[in-house]
Design an enzyme around this catalytic site. Structure first.
Site, PDB file in Angstrom:
ATOM      1  N   ASP A   1     -10.119  -5.647  -3.159  1.00  0.00           N
ATOM      2  CA  ASP A   1      -9.552  -4.629  -2.270  1.00  0.00           C
ATOM      3  C   ASP A   1     -10.471  -3.401  -2.287  1.00  0.00           C
ATOM      4  OD1 ASP A   1      -8.013  -2.444  -1.284  1.00  0.00           O
ATOM      5  OD2 ASP A   1      -6.164  -3.478  -1.826  1.00  0.00           O
TER       6      ASP A   1
ATOM      7  N   SER B   1       0.839  -1.200   0.000  1.00  0.00           N
ATOM      8  CA  SER B   1       0.000   0.000   0.000  1.00  0.00           C
ATOM      9  C   SER B   1       0.875   1.252   0.000  1.00  0.00           C
ATOM     10  CB  SER B   1      -0.965  -0.061   1.190  1.00  0.00           C
ATOM     11  OG  SER B   1      -2.000   0.875   1.044  1.00  0.00           O
TER      12      SER B   1
ATOM     13  N   HIS C   1      -7.405  -6.022   1.129  1.00  0.00           N
ATOM     14  CA  HIS C   1      -6.208  -5.190   1.346  1.00  0.00           C
ATOM     15  C   HIS C   1      -5.412  -5.646   2.573  1.00  0.00           C
ATOM     16  CE1 HIS C   1      -4.106  -1.499   0.231  1.00  0.00           C
ATOM     17  NE2 HIS C   1      -4.079  -1.097   1.480  1.00  0.00           N
TER      18      HIS C   1
END
Lengths: 281, 281
Positions: free
Chosen positions: B227, B150, B260
């Site tokens: 996600d 991320s 995620h």
């Protein structure tokens, strides 16, 4: 029961559910890993109950152990309850201590006020939760085992010895095997069960072996040789001695250099899952 | 540097160190996994830098990823810095938000007051920390790669593209590849770098590919197709398009059903470690 969260993991699903418990009189959460249906079908799956140690919730095992990789391969469902009742109004010591009360239920049914109303983790894990799961999830009640860590290793062995057809296979990481003799256990049992130590034997793995004899299972224990709690709180040799006398099949691996953490558990979790898979057939 | 903790893990050592940083002007922690010396010798080891995402410390990766099992097998050392300066007196927004400031340093050197004095994670990760590690740990500076998740995926790709001899291999999980165009990045860059967007290009993976061209590496990206941040914050296709135009070797795997979380990362971490191992030779 309500699904609180769900994530795909190694092709299966790691979920957390919550429900209102009649035993603990509060909302309880538990984790469920479901193996990949495209590999293992829709069940029923061989199932393991994981019991966590002091300070843990239902989350520690599922984020730290790395168990999902092997459970996905082997087609195992893993159920992980919380370690005590939790929430406003649950009685505890004041000030709170890490080794008693909330997050430290010791997998027993308390008999002493003010704890006896809600600290009923023995009945919760051996009756209410299995019934709930059997009604909603594709577990195989005939191929179910139990394992845990530290306080949860104590829970796994005691629950197995007293419920051998429910939990057919059993293993533990660094279990508290003789709570009647060590500070963690003596503190918890005094507050939960009272000062009459004869009542403690029902929740003491070593004494259960002495009073009830061996189970049919071959129990696996891994213990870090550098665990800081080894000499004072864990004392696995007491259980090994009782097992030898009782004819209990036991493998006790002392692991040089390993401590009490999930770094130790994650290193040997694969061995335990394969051990249960083989035992459950 | 001082060792804060150490646990044996898969035959190696998972440690956390802290030191006083000249760049961030505070104590900084970082994690170090050292592979088993009895298998891989005492080094120098091929080394990976892991950069974590928003809200993380140096701890999230080492408790959740399961990377140690494969790093132990492959003989990889893994270094995991914290995600920002931290501690009393470190400037932040009031009230604090999860996507800026402490735990959200975005691996850049801030130019705007009050952040520019301490938010210097780019210089910290590319200069101060590698020098510290080279002086104390058996890393192999010629066989070092970088990866992250991320915000840390953004960090890994930008640091690789700008430091290709320092970080020879590069991969990412769910990276923020176009921070100049998405809410997380625009908020962070506005506060850290100011409103002149021309200064943002140096910290934007997609724009770096456009302005500097391809690296020699074959970059690996895994992205969960479920996600929740995919469409608004991550947008990997922008990077894939820029890679195609720039001739950047890229494998972008869209992973059906994955989100995620670290459940996603742990599922594919083995692929990434083997990818780096092969790339570093």
């Amino acid at each position: 029961m309500d699904r609180v969260s769900s994530s795909k993991c190694f092709g299966g699903e790691q979920a957390v559910y919550k429900h209102s418990s009649a035993e603990t009189k509060c909302d309880m959460r538990f984790s469920v890993f479901t193996p990949p249906a495209d590999i293992h079908g829709k069940g029923p799956y061989s199932t393991l109950f994981w019991l966590s140690g002091l300070t843990c919730t239902e989350e520690n095992f599922i984020i730290k152990s790395g168990a999902q990789r092997i459970a996905a391969e082997l087609g195992l469902m893993i159920i992980g309850p919380d370690t005590s009742p939790r929430g406003e109004g649950v009685p505890d010591l004041e000030p709170k201590t890490y080794d008693f009360g909330v997050a430290a239920g010791f997998y027993l049914d308390a008999t002493e006020a003010p704890f006896r109303s809600q600290y009923r983790m023995y009945s919760y894990v051996t009756a209410e939760l299995p019934a709930l799961i059997a009604a909603h999830l594709p577990t195989d009640a005939h191929r179910t085992g139990i394992f845990g860590h530290s306080m949860g290793g104590h829970g796994a062995i005691t629950l197995h010895l007293k419920n051998q057809t429910m939990f057919r296979s059993c293993s533990a990481f660094a279990p508290i095997v003789a709570p009647s003799l060590v500070p963690w256990g003596r503190k918890a049992f005094t507050h939960y069960l009272g000062t009459d130590e004869s009542s403690w034997a029902e929740y003491d793995s070593t004494r259960l072996l002495e009073t009830r004899g061996a189970s049919k299972a071959h129990i696996l224990i891994d213990q870090g040789a550098s665990d800081p709690y080894l000499a004072e709180q864990l004392r696995p040799q007491l259980f090994a001695d009782a097992a030898r006398k009782a004819g209990q099949k036991l493998t006790l691996n002392m692991r040089e250099g390993y401590d009490h953490s999930f770094y130790f558990i994650s290193t040997f979790i694969e061995d335990h899952l394969r051990w249960h898979r083989a035992a459950l057939g």
